[in-house]
Design a protein around this motif. Structure first.
Motif, PDB file in Angstrom:
ATOM      1  N   TYR A   1       0.831  -1.201   0.000  1.00 30.95           N
ATOM      2  CA  TYR A   1       0.000   0.000   0.000  1.00 30.95           C
ATOM      3  C   TYR A   1       0.870   1.258   0.000  1.00 30.95           C
ATOM      4  N   LYS A   2       2.020   1.190   0.651  1.00 27.63           N
ATOM      5  CA  LYS A   2       2.952   2.327   0.613  1.00 27.63           C
ATOM      6  C   LYS A   2       3.445   2.558  -0.817  1.00 27.63           C
ATOM      7  N   ARG A   3       3.769   1.476  -1.529  1.00 29.38           N
ATOM      8  CA  ARG A   3       4.197   1.623  -2.928  1.00 29.38           C
ATOM      9  C   ARG A   3       3.071   2.167  -3.792  1.00 29.38           C
ATOM     10  N   TYR A   4       1.845   1.799  -3.480  1.00 34.81           N
ATOM     11  CA  TYR A   4       0.672   2.320  -4.208  1.00 34.81           C
ATOM     12  C   TYR A   4       0.601   3.846  -4.074  1.00 34.81           C
ATOM     13  N   LEU A   5       0.833   4.350  -2.863  1.00 35.72           N
ATOM     14  CA  LEU A   5       0.795   5.797  -2.658  1.00 35.72           C
ATOM     15  C   LEU A   5       1.983   6.489  -3.336  1.00 35.72           C
ATOM     16  N   VAL A   6       3.178   5.899  -3.247  1.00 36.70           N
ATOM     17  CA  VAL A   6       4.363   6.502  -3.877  1.00 36.70           C
ATOM     18  C   VAL A   6       4.191   6.573  -5.392  1.00 36.70           C
ATOM     19  N   ASN A   7       3.721   5.486  -5.998  1.00 38.28           N
ATOM     20  CA  ASN A   7       3.509   5.486  -7.452  1.00 38.28           C
ATOM     21  C   ASN A   7       2.429   6.486  -7.850  1.00 38.28           C
ATOM     22  N   GLY A   8       1.410   6.650  -7.002  1.00 37.08           N
ATOM     23  CA  GLY A   8       0.391   7.653  -7.279  1.00 37.08           C
ATOM     24  C   GLY A   8       0.942   9.066  -7.228  1.00 37.08           C
ATOM     25  N   LEU A   9       1.815   9.342  -6.257  1.00 27.88           N
ATOM     26  CA  LEU A   9       2.456  10.657  -6.187  1.00 27.88           C
ATOM     27  C   LEU A   9       3.289  10.935  -7.437  1.00 27.88           C
ATOM     28  N   ARG A  10       4.051   9.940  -7.873  1.00 25.29           N
ATOM     29  CA  ARG A  10       4.861  10.110  -9.083  1.00 25.29           C
ATOM     30  C   ARG A  10       4.001  10.471 -10.287  1.00 25.29           C
ATOM     31  N   GLN A  11       2.903   9.725 -10.448  1.00 19.84           N
ATOM     32  CA  GLN A  11       2.090   9.888 -11.644  1.00 19.84           C
ATOM     33  C   GLN A  11       1.242  11.157 -11.592  1.00 19.84           C
ATOM     34  N   ASP A  12       0.599  11.422 -10.483  1.00 22.10           N
ATOM     35  CA  ASP A  12      -0.371  12.521 -10.429  1.00 22.10           C
ATOM     36  C   ASP A  12       0.288  13.889 -10.247  1.00 22.10           C
ATOM     37  N   PHE A  13       1.485  13.936  -9.661  1.00 28.11           N
ATOM     38  CA  PHE A  13       2.146  15.223  -9.449  1.00 28.11           C
ATOM     39  C   PHE A  13       3.403  15.380 -10.302  1.00 28.11           C
ATOM     40  N   ASP A  14       3.532  14.545 -11.331  1.00 32.53           N
ATOM     41  CA  ASP A  14       4.612  14.650 -12.307  1.00 32.53           C
ATOM     42  C   ASP A  14       5.987  14.658 -11.627  1.00 32.53           C
ATOM     43  N   MET A  15       6.280  13.578 -10.912  1.00 34.96           N
ATOM     44  CA  MET A  15       7.573  13.428 -10.253  1.00 34.96           C
ATOM     45  C   MET A  15       8.246  12.124 -10.668  1.00 34.96           C
ATOM     46  N   PRO A  16       8.473  11.934 -11.986  1.00 34.94           N
ATOM     47  CA  PRO A  16       9.064  10.667 -12.430  1.00 34.94           C
ATOM     48  C   PRO A  16      10.540  10.574 -12.036  1.00 34.94           C
ATOM     49  N   GLY A  17      10.918   9.392 -11.571  1.00 34.77           N
ATOM     50  CA  GLY A  17      12.336   9.129 -11.353  1.00 34.77           C
ATOM     51  C   GLY A  17      12.934   9.618 -10.061  1.00 34.77           C
ATOM     52  N   THR A  18      12.407  10.684  -9.501  1.00 38.88           N
ATOM     53  CA  THR A  18      13.031  11.239  -8.293  1.00 38.88           C
ATOM     54  C   THR A  18      12.704  10.375  -7.076  1.00 38.88           C
ATOM     55  N   PRO A  19      13.625  10.223  -6.132  1.00 39.06           N
ATOM     56  CA  PRO A  19      13.301   9.478  -4.907  1.00 39.06           C
ATOM     57  C   PRO A  19      12.197  10.186  -4.125  1.00 39.06           C
ATOM     58  N   ILE A  20      11.265   9.425  -3.592  1.00 42.43           N
ATOM     59  CA  ILE A  20      10.170   9.971  -2.788  1.00 42.43           C
ATOM     60  C   ILE A  20      10.208   9.287  -1.431  1.00 42.43           C
ATOM     61  N   ARG A  21      10.229  10.084  -0.389  1.00 41.55           N
ATOM     62  CA  ARG A  21      10.242   9.547   0.970  1.00 41.55           C
ATOM     63  C   ARG A  21       8.846   9.714   1.580  1.00 41.55           C
ATOM     64  N   LEU A  22       8.341   8.640   2.186  1.00 38.99           N
ATOM     65  CA  LEU A  22       6.995   8.645   2.771  1.00 38.99           C
ATOM     66  C   LEU A  22       7.103   8.103   4.194  1.00 38.99           C
ATOM     67  N   TRP A  23       6.714   8.936   5.174  1.00 38.37           N
ATOM     68  CA  TRP A  23       6.748   8.521   6.570  1.00 38.37           C
ATOM     69  C   TRP A  23       5.320   8.449   7.116  1.00 38.37           C
ATOM     70  N   PHE A  24       5.033   7.387   7.856  1.00 40.65           N
ATOM     71  CA  PHE A  24       3.711   7.196   8.449  1.00 40.65           C
ATOM     72  C   PHE A  24       3.845   7.307   9.959  1.00 40.65           C
ATOM     73  N   ARG A  25       3.059   8.176  10.538  1.00 41.79           N
ATOM     74  CA  ARG A  25       3.115   8.414  11.978  1.00 41.79           C
ATOM     75  C   ARG A  25       1.757   8.155  12.609  1.00 41.79           C
ATOM     76  N   GLY A  26       1.810   7.557  13.799  1.00 36.01           N
ATOM     77  CA  GLY A  26       0.581   7.266  14.509  1.00 36.01           C
ATOM     78  C   GLY A  26      -0.045   8.522  15.090  1.00 36.01           C
ATOM     79  N   GLN A  27      -1.340   8.488  15.203  1.00 35.78           N
ATOM     80  CA  GLN A  27      -2.081   9.630  15.744  1.00 35.78           C
ATOM     81  C   GLN A  27      -2.936   9.137  16.904  1.00 35.78           C
ATOM     82  N   GLY A  28      -2.871   9.811  18.039  1.00 31.54           N
ATOM     83  CA  GLY A  28      -3.635   9.390  19.218  1.00 31.54           C
ATOM     84  C   GLY A  28      -5.126   9.413  18.973  1.00 31.54           C
ATOM     85  N   ASP A  29      -5.868   8.665  19.806  1.00 32.94           N
ATOM     86  CA  ASP A  29      -7.326   8.620  19.687  1.00 32.94           C
ATOM     87  C   ASP A  29      -7.917   9.992  19.980  1.00 32.94           C
ATOM     88  N   SER A  30      -8.988  10.343  19.275  1.00 29.77           N
ATOM     89  CA  SER A  30      -9.580  11.674  19.437  1.00 29.77           C
ATOM     90  C   SER A  30     -10.332  11.829  20.765  1.00 29.77           C
TER      91      SER A  30
END
Length: 486
Positions: free
Chosen positions: A437-466
């Protein structure tokens, strides 16, 4: 700026003195002779004097087209472009026949020659320093590049030359200003932007990497328009990581030529280990990395490692296919290369693939455009509102999985950095989000925001309960409350 070229036989200590003058270990140094092959420039400082110093290859008694002959011609070119030459001899070895030959050459070609007897520390170098008087180049300076002795004498010899050169430059600039026509300049900034997202005139740093004999030095010579770097049919000519300056339509660009990188198991020589380490350092300092491949043997295991290294270091990557002039079936070969590239380097999906010939100069314009385009992408910034609208669409198209029956919620996304683009996603249970699923988001960023080839870093952080009361202990009812309940 005043230029000083350090010349002399191999292994007299030129690179050691160069490193001392620039204040860093830029040039490779080893006990064996002939380590330095290319010209290396550095910004030197000696007391209050600032000048450019050039480290050269050891002068050899060869004038043919051999490697030693080509190295000598490159050194002679440095002598012609320098304002003064520091001719070094080994005080412990004394004056040799080659020293006398090269002294005669410098007497004819160099504008100014300063004679220096290096390794003169202690009594062992005194005899060689006295012997240097016979070269007819004046009184020799007794130096020790390794221990820093004799730097005050070198300062005294350089002071009138550097000051005189500065006065000449100032006089020339003043004359040019006086003769220049008056021009009316509009300095209003009514339609200018306060904070431009990307400045195409900012300096750019490019490293060219690849296996030995891929044509890296020849490629850089084509980009420069002159034979600045040593080239030839032999593999492994380049040893130092050499940086050269070039102007691209008003934009200063520094290009790093690196030593060819072989498999680690094949590297036995100490100098080759130093060369590869120097090349890796150039990759870390660069912004765009050109991975140069040989069209006859592309995408070997070492090529893939080099490209993966550039991606892991977070650099923008451009892949160059060299020696394209030797290929007969170009359309079929290009389709084959693109398929292999997407299969073997999925982490660089969409990176520019440029066919070129460093020997003939074909494809240089396309390579330059690809480098500049990759740098723009590497610096791209996306507004937070636009990112979150995109995230909502991605979640709607393919919701994240629900491990253990509890769906992972991706709540918010923002860009944390550029160079390369890095994004933070606030979510529940980030440790349970699968890599697919992380690769799905990275590939979507490349395609939809025109960022072919460049390294993309994606960090996922937990969020406390509301729920703000979650985890709190229940309070004990007071006596008053108990009385009221009764």
């Amino acid at each position: 700026m005043f230029k000083l070229a350090i010349v002399g036989r191999p292994n007299v200590g030129k690179s050691t003195l160069f490193n001392r003058l620039v204040g860093r270990r830029l040039a490779l140094v080893d006990d064996q002779p002939g380590v330095t092959r290319d010209l290396r420039e550095g910004e030197a400082r000696l007391g209050d004097l600032k000048f450019t110093v050039i480290d050269t290859a050891g002068l050899e008694d060869a004038t043919d087209d051999s490697l030693q002959g080509r190295m000598r011609r490159l050194t002679e070119r440095a002598v012609d472009m320098a304002d003064a030459c520091l001719f070094m001899i080994d005080a412990r070895a004394g004056v040799t026949a080659n020293d006398q030959l090269f002294a005669e050459i410098l007497r004819r070609r160099a504008k100014t020659v300063i004679l220096a007897a290096n390794k003169a520390e202690g009594a062992a170098g005194s005899a060689g320093a006295l012997e240097a008087y016979g070269l007819g180049l004046g009184e020799p300076l007794q130096l020790s590049g390794e221990h820093g002795e004799g730097m005050s004498e070198l300062y005294s010899a350089l002071l009138p030359l550097v000051d005189g050169h500065a006065e000449e430059i100032a006089a020339a600039e003043l004359a040019a200003l006086e003769s220049a026509p008056d021009i009316d300049i509009d300095i209003s900034d009514e339609d200018g932007e306060d904070f431009p997202e990307y400045d195409p005139k900012k300096p750019l740093q490019v490293a060219v990497v690849g296996r030995p004999n891929a044509g890296k030095s020849t490629l850089i010579n084509q980009l420069l328009g002159e034979d600045r770097l040593l080239t030839g049919p032999e593999a492994g000519i380049t040893r130092d990581s050499i940086s050269v300056q070039v102007d691209w339509d008003g934009r200063p660009v520094r290009i790093f030529d690196t030593a060819g990188m072989r498999k680690k198991a094949k590297i036995q020589d100490k100098v080759e280990k130093l060369s590869v380490s120097d090349g890796l350092r150039a990759v870390r300092f660069a912004e765009v990395v050109v991975v140069l491949l040989d069209v006859e043997i592309p995408f070997e295991q070492q090529d893939l490692r080099i490209a993966d290294l550039a991606e892991r270091e977070g650099r923008a990557v451009v892949v160059g296919i060299n020696k394209w002039d030797l290929e007969d079936h170009r359309q079929e070969k290009l389709a084959e290369l693109k398929t292999a590239f997407e299969r073997l380097l999925p982490q660089l999906r969409g990176a520019p693939l440029v066919t070129l010939s460093a020997k003939t100069g074909r494809g240089m314009d396309r390579l330059r455009e690809a480098i500049e385009r990759a740098h723009v992408t590497w610096n791209r910034r996306i507004p937070t509102a636009q990112l979150n609208r995109w995230l909502g669409a991605m979640l709607e198209a393919h919701p994240p999985p629900a491990p253990g029956g509890r769906r992972i919620k991706l709540r918010y996304m923002t860009q944390a950095k550029t160079r390369p683009p890095g994004f933070v996603v606030m979510c529940s249970h980030p440790d349970k989000l699968p890599d697919a699923y992380k690769r799905y988001l990275v590939n979507g960023l490349r395609q939809d925001f025109d960022m072919p080839g460049t390294p993309i870093r994606l960090w996922f952080r937990g969020q406390g309960d509301s729920n703000p009361y979650k985890g709190r202990k229940k309070s004990t009812p007071s006596r008053l409350n108990k009385h009221l309940r009764k």
